[in-house]
Design an enzyme around this catalytic site. Structure first.
Site, short mmCIF file in Angstrom:
data_model
loop_
_atom_site.label_atom_id
_atom_site.label_comp_id
_atom_site.label_asym_id
_atom_site.label_seq_id
_atom_site.Cartn_x
_atom_site.Cartn_y
_atom_site.Cartn_z
N LYS A 170 -5.19 10.15 4.17
CA LYS A 170 -5.31 9.49 5.40
C LYS A 170 -4.37 10.17 6.52
O LYS A 170 -3.19 10.41 6.23
CB LYS A 170 -4.86 7.86 5.48
CG LYS A 170 -5.63 6.96 4.35
CD LYS A 170 -4.55 6.82 3.07
CE LYS A 170 -5.16 5.79 2.58
NZ LYS A 170 -6.26 6.17 1.56
N HIS A 204 0.91 -1.05 -0.12
CA HIS A 204 0.09 -0.07 -0.18
C HIS A 204 1.01 1.28 0.01
O HIS A 204 0.26 2.44 -0.04
CB HIS A 204 -0.97 0.08 1.20
CG HIS A 204 -2.12 0.67 1.15
ND1 HIS A 204 -2.69 1.58 2.11
CD2 HIS A 204 -3.20 0.81 -0.02
CE1 HIS A 204 -3.75 2.24 1.75
NE2 HIS A 204 -4.17 1.57 0.23
N LYS A 241 2.98 4.40 -0.83
CA LYS A 241 3.09 5.20 -2.01
C LYS A 241 4.23 6.41 -1.92
O LYS A 241 4.14 7.14 -1.29
CB LYS A 241 1.63 6.16 -2.18
CG LYS A 241 0.60 5.13 -2.40
CD LYS A 241 -0.93 5.89 -1.98
CE LYS A 241 -1.81 4.71 -2.19
NZ LYS A 241 -1.89 3.87 -0.97
N HIS A 263 -8.98 10.62 -0.29
CA HIS A 263 -8.16 9.28 -0.23
C HIS A 263 -6.81 9.59 0.59
O HIS A 263 -6.25 8.59 0.90
CB HIS A 263 -7.87 9.13 -1.90
CG HIS A 263 -7.20 7.61 -1.94
ND1 HIS A 263 -6.13 7.35 -1.96
CD2 HIS A 263 -7.94 6.36 -1.97
CE1 HIS A 263 -5.50 5.88 -2.23
NE2 HIS A 263 -6.85 5.57 -2.15
#
Length: 594
Positions: free
Chosen positions: A483, A250, A252, A481
């Site tokens: 967090k 996950h 990025k 999107h």
């Protein structure tokens, strides 16, 4: 029907109801359109929720009564009653889902070592974020200079939002698009990738740069990714190990390498068009790290936050010879100007000293060692904001208000033991109406993959929920999107710390203690950066407006409105795999995921 102290929660075959009783099945014969003979779906690996959103964008189902859609734009914010806190959820699907996280995730690494393009060859401002056909206009030159100024010190926190199509231009002031990074000499990392789209973001002259994509795909998805990459001879693929079930890759991140030095970008957007178009995403952009002089000591170039060694340790955790080149590159650069702390998760069952290197125990360690105790800190709320939710157990004591809360409320060594009720917890997650009234409409919910199967198991959770609202940044209708997690003063004017990360609210991302606390089990790769006042000022003041204000530079730009607004009696969390057919979205469509 289930009953809780927060009101009735109904699962039926319809989608919504204003009354607190069993929902009736609405007739959908006048709403549903024939499905196309060939399935519509993205050409890149992604979650089932994103596939459903892509399908509905390509084959929308119109709301039958268009009169109520007339003049409809993203609706103005309303403040309904806080009473009740009841939901009415419904389902047309009964698929089992062990984790709410998407199963398929990737990572991108780009190596670019060519000469710098001239600064004059940057982009001019346009609604579609396109590069100008000509680089000769004064407007293009001015835009280039503004961008370079922005990247080189205009923001002390180096925290940015992505550009959003469809909002006022003043709210895109200081926001970045992926083409900024790809037009400058760069290198990078990521999760869900559309290879063809990514290549198109590069200027033509830079589309043959070497690309290393590190991904977590297996079987059919892996084969699909290899098929995507096959036409591009400059692309290499490397599979990250995911040995624990339901784990995802996950992270990025971008490593941007060029002649003058190195940059690191840690962000929340996937490398697909939808994530850079009308969503709220976060970016941390490092300073430009110069090369160390030849013969420098091995420990040279370290920051006070140990960012360099932590980044090297994170890359080493992949146990991949392919990434060794990049650890060597990082060692050759001076990262001493970094003022944030790296916070990562890597899959595994971590014990001993390794237990505090990752996940929520890593955050606890950082807060204990580097955060300052605050008078009356027990009353400072903890705020979590995310785009997906995992299974957290039958009640709040199983994880959220035990080990997870205990890590996030830590402030310095003198922290006293707190009860579960001393620190308020506010969880920000979009409501159905947030999604319906968004710029994208219902398909925005494809990037909010919270499933009915998970929600049914934790009815207690909705008492913590607060709406997504971002009027100060003009992005209330650009679904998050991003967090983020933080501790705020009770009046929401100060921040004890702030974290932007890829990690959603799940044990898979943050880790869960096992074996009476001696082991931390993490399923997924995650990465974020922690902002602590001690590296900047004594305490962060909350910035009143995200952009365009004359507030002090040390005011922190929180990307949503404070105080957060709790769900009202008619508010329900967005659940991706149930239909919503009683009201149209901003495009006049309804949502039928199957």
């Amino acid at each position: 029907m289930s009953q809780s102290e927060h009101g009735k929660w109904t699962v039926s075959s319809s989608d919504e109801s204003d009354a607190e009783h069993d929902c009736e099945e609405p007739s959908t014969s006048s709403v549903l359109q024939a499905e196309p003979s060939k399935p519509i779906g993205p050409q890149y690996p992604c979650s089932e929720a994103r596939k459903a959103a892509h399908k509905r964008k390509g084959s929308p189902i119109k709301f039958p009564d268009t009169s109520c859609f007339a003049e409809m734009s993203p609706a103005k914010k309303q403040r309904p009653s806080q009473k009740g806190l009841g939901w009415c959820l419904s389902s047309s699907e009964e698929e089992t889902e062990s984790e709410s996280q998407p199963k398929h995730e990737e990572k991108l690494l780009v190596k670019e070592e060519e000469s710098n393009p001239p600064k004059e060859q940057a982009f001019a401002k346009s609604e579609d974020n396109e590069l100008p056909a000509s680089h000769n206009s004064m407007k293009a030159v001015a835009e280039v200079q503004d961008t370079w100024d922005l990247l080189n010190g205009g923001n002390p926190f180096r925290f940015f939002l992505t550009r959003v199509k469809g909002i006022k231009s003043k709210y895109n002031s200081g926001a970045l698009h992926i083409k900024v990074f790809l037009f400058l000499p760069v290198n990078k990392f990521n999760y869900c990738i559309d290879v063809e789209w990514l290549i198109r973001q590069y200027p033509q002259e830079f589309r043959n740069k070497p690309l290393l994509i590190v991904h977590g795909e297996k079987r059919e998805s892996k084969a699909g990714l290899h098929e995507q990459a096959q036409p591009y001879k400059n692309i290499c693929l490397c599979q990250a190990k995911l040995d624990i079930a339901f784990g995802t890759h996950h992270t990025k991140m971008m490593l941007l390498l060029y002649e003058e030095g190195l940059r690191v970008v840690i962000h929340t957007a996937n490398l697909i068009d939808a994530d850079w178009y009308q969503k709220t995403q976060g970016i941390w952009l490092s300073p430009l790290y110069p090369r160390l002089t030849s013969g420098s000591a091995g420990c040279a170039g370290e920051s006070l936050t140990n960012f360099k060694s932590d980044l090297i340790n994170y890359l080493t955790s992949y146990n991949s010879p392919t990434l060794n080149e990049w650890t060597d590159i990082i060692k050759e650069h001076d990262l001493s100007e970094t003022r944030v702390y790296l916070l990562a998760s890597t899959p595994g069952r971590h014990q001993g000293n390794h237990k505090e290197k990752w996940g929520h125990l890593r955050l606890k360690k950082l807060l204990k060692e580097h955060a300052s105790p605050i008078p009356a800190q027990e009353s400072w709320p903890m705020i979590g904001q995310f785009s997906s939710i995992g299974s957290m157990g039958a009640d709040q004591s199983k994880w959220l208000c035990s080990e997870f809360r205990d890590s996030l409320v830590t402030l310095g060594n003198s922290m006293k033991t707190l009860s579960n009720h001393d620190v308020p917890i506010h969880l920000i997650y979009p409501t159905v109406d947030n999604v319906r009234q968004s710029l994208e409409g219902y398909p925005a919910g494809g990037s909010l993959p919270y499933s009915l199967q998970t929600a049914q198991k934790q009815l207690w959770l909705h008492s913590f929920f607060h709406k997504w609202s971002a009027e100060a940044s003009g992005r209330s209708h650009a679904m998050p999107h991003i967090k983020t997690y933080m501790r705020s003063s009770p009046d929401y004017q100060k921040i004890a710390w702030f974290l932007v990360t890829s990690a959603n609210l799940s044990k898979a991302a943050w880790g869960a203690l096992e074996k009476n606390g001696i082991q931390l089990m993490i399923r997924s790769y995650e990465l974020g950066v922690l902002f602590l006042p001690s590296a900047f000022v004594n305490c962060f003041q909350v910035k009143e407006k995200f952009s365009g204000s004359n507030e002090p530079a040390t005011s922190f730009p929180v990307p949503y409105d404070l105080p957060p607004e709790q769900y009202g009696s008619k508010d329900r969390p967005w659940i991706w795999n149930i239909p919503y057919t009683k009201a149209p979205d901003t495009h006049g469509n309804v949502w039928v995921p199957s």
